[in-house]
Design a protein around this motif. Structure first.
Motif, PDB file in Angstrom:
ATOM      1  N   LEU A 116     -29.037 -41.394   2.287  1.00 47.47           N
ATOM      2  CA  LEU A 116     -29.283 -40.811   0.971  1.00 47.47           C
ATOM      3  C   LEU A 116     -29.479 -41.954  -0.016  1.00 47.47           C
ATOM      4  N   SER A 117     -30.733 -42.297  -0.244  1.00 48.03           N
ATOM      5  CA  SER A 117     -31.072 -43.403  -1.143  1.00 48.03           C
ATOM      6  C   SER A 117     -32.445 -43.140  -1.746  1.00 48.03           C
ATOM      7  N   PHE A 118     -32.704 -43.775  -2.885  1.00 43.27           N
ATOM      8  CA  PHE A 118     -33.993 -43.602  -3.554  1.00 43.27           C
ATOM      9  C   PHE A 118     -34.170 -44.714  -4.572  1.00 43.27           C
ATOM     10  N   ASP A 119     -35.418 -44.904  -5.003  1.00 43.80           N
ATOM     11  CA  ASP A 119     -35.754 -45.829  -6.082  1.00 43.80           C
ATOM     12  C   ASP A 119     -35.984 -45.037  -7.356  1.00 43.80           C
ATOM     13  N   ALA A 120     -35.610 -45.616  -8.487  1.00 40.82           N
ATOM     14  CA  ALA A 120     -35.761 -44.954  -9.787  1.00 40.82           C
ATOM     15  C   ALA A 120     -36.657 -45.805 -10.684  1.00 40.82           C
ATOM     16  N   GLU A 220     -23.301 -30.619  -4.534  1.00 39.60           N
ATOM     17  CA  GLU A 220     -23.420 -30.455  -3.086  1.00 39.60           C
ATOM     18  C   GLU A 220     -24.789 -29.887  -2.704  1.00 39.60           C
ATOM     19  N   GLU A 221     -25.298 -28.944  -3.503  1.00 36.83           N
ATOM     20  CA  GLU A 221     -26.638 -28.405  -3.239  1.00 36.83           C
ATOM     21  C   GLU A 221     -27.704 -29.489  -3.399  1.00 36.83           C
ATOM     22  N   TRP A 222     -27.544 -30.326  -4.421  1.00 34.46           N
ATOM     23  CA  TRP A 222     -28.501 -31.413  -4.631  1.00 34.46           C
ATOM     24  C   TRP A 222     -28.488 -32.388  -3.455  1.00 34.46           C
ATOM     25  N   CYS A 223     -27.306 -32.726  -2.959  1.00 35.04           N
ATOM     26  CA  CYS A 223     -27.211 -33.633  -1.813  1.00 35.04           C
ATOM     27  C   CYS A 223     -27.908 -33.057  -0.587  1.00 35.04           C
ATOM     28  N   LEU A 224     -27.703 -31.772  -0.321  1.00 33.20           N
ATOM     29  CA  LEU A 224     -28.351 -31.131   0.821  1.00 33.20           C
ATOM     30  C   LEU A 224     -29.879 -31.159   0.664  1.00 33.20           C
ATOM     31  N   GLN A 228     -32.470 -33.208   3.143  1.00 34.30           N
ATOM     32  CA  GLN A 228     -33.550 -32.505   3.843  1.00 34.30           C
ATOM     33  C   GLN A 228     -34.918 -33.129   3.549  1.00 34.30           C
ATOM     34  N   GLU A 229     -35.106 -33.594   2.304  1.00 35.20           N
ATOM     35  CA  GLU A 229     -36.377 -34.202   1.959  1.00 35.20           C
ATOM     36  C   GLU A 229     -36.579 -35.541   2.640  1.00 35.20           C
ATOM     37  N   GLN A 230     -35.473 -36.243   2.934  1.00 34.05           N
ATOM     38  CA  GLN A 230     -35.591 -37.552   3.550  1.00 34.05           C
ATOM     39  C   GLN A 230     -35.530 -37.461   5.085  1.00 34.05           C
TER      40      GLN A 230
END
Length: 230
Positions: A116-120, A220-224, A228-230
């Protein structure tokens, strides 16, 4: 959120920032009292013709103007040290996030989750939606649960950066090869904006940091969704 002609701090969104605002008011009141006293003495000295030959050679006055400033410094130092130790405490965080500074964007990694990682990146002005703030909006927000201790680990990949969210009272230097940490708690839901506070190059003012504080079920919904997107 800051606004034009604002003289004070942004509204506090964390207990530590509330303490910092109270300490600022405490110290500023002492400064006002000292400034008023000094101004009164200057005006009195210049305007009056009365003189006292013992005024400039008195051990009692020397004792007072030695002890009184020491007491004032103690009144300022004690609450300052208290807040300093409060900001340094990292006790049992519920979530750990790593922020890595680049030229000129932030990378985030939720270390408690797998992949769970991303660039901003900053949203360009021409792509802003109605109601979004210029130079402050990022295409990915750091989403955290409200009223939960959050630990943030900060480092940099290239040059010095500084991860700063004024309304939360967080400012951590991002140094290449060094891992700095701090902790904070958001006291209410909301979106909180910050920028790199280190002069890190040509696009220094174009790497915003945006935190979105939401309730735990929504987090928790955001994490799921992100997993799923990654």
């Amino acid at each position: 959120m800051a606004h034009p002609s604002q003289l004070g701090f942004q509204d506090a969104a964390s207990p530590v920032m509330e303490e910092l605002v109270h300490f600022h008011d405490h110290a500023l009141m002492i400064v006002f009292l000292i400034s008023t006293l000094v101004l009164y003495i200057i005006v009195t000295t210049v305007s009056t013709k009365l003189t006292n030959k013992f005024l400039l050679d008195s051990q009692e006055i020397e004792i007072v103007w030695t002890i009184l400033p020491a007491l004032v410094l103690i009144l300022i130092a004690l609450p300052s040290l208290r807040i300093l130790y409060l900001m340094d405490e990292v006790n049992d965080p519920h979530l750990t996030i790593k922020a890595l500074g680049h030229q000129w964007y932030w990378s985030y990694e939720y270390t408690d989750y797998h992949d769970l990682s991303f660039d901003a990146y900053m949203i360009p002005t021409q792509d802003l939606a109605p109601g979004q703030f210029r130079l402050l909006e990022a295409d990915h927000r750091v989403v955290i649960p409200t009223e939960s201790p959050i630990r943030i680990l900060v480092s940099a990949e290239d040059v010095l950066h500084s991860w700063t969210i004024p309304s939360i009272g967080v400012k951590v230097d991002a140094v290449p090869g060094r891992l700095n940490q701090t902790a904070f708690i958001t006291s209410h839901p909301g979106v909180f904006y910050g920028q790199c506070s280190e002069i890190c190059g040509a696009n220094h003012s174009f790497m915003p940091a945006v935190i979105e504080s939401i309730s735990l079920p929504l987090f928790e919904e955001w994490c799921l969704t992100m997993l799923q997107e990654q």
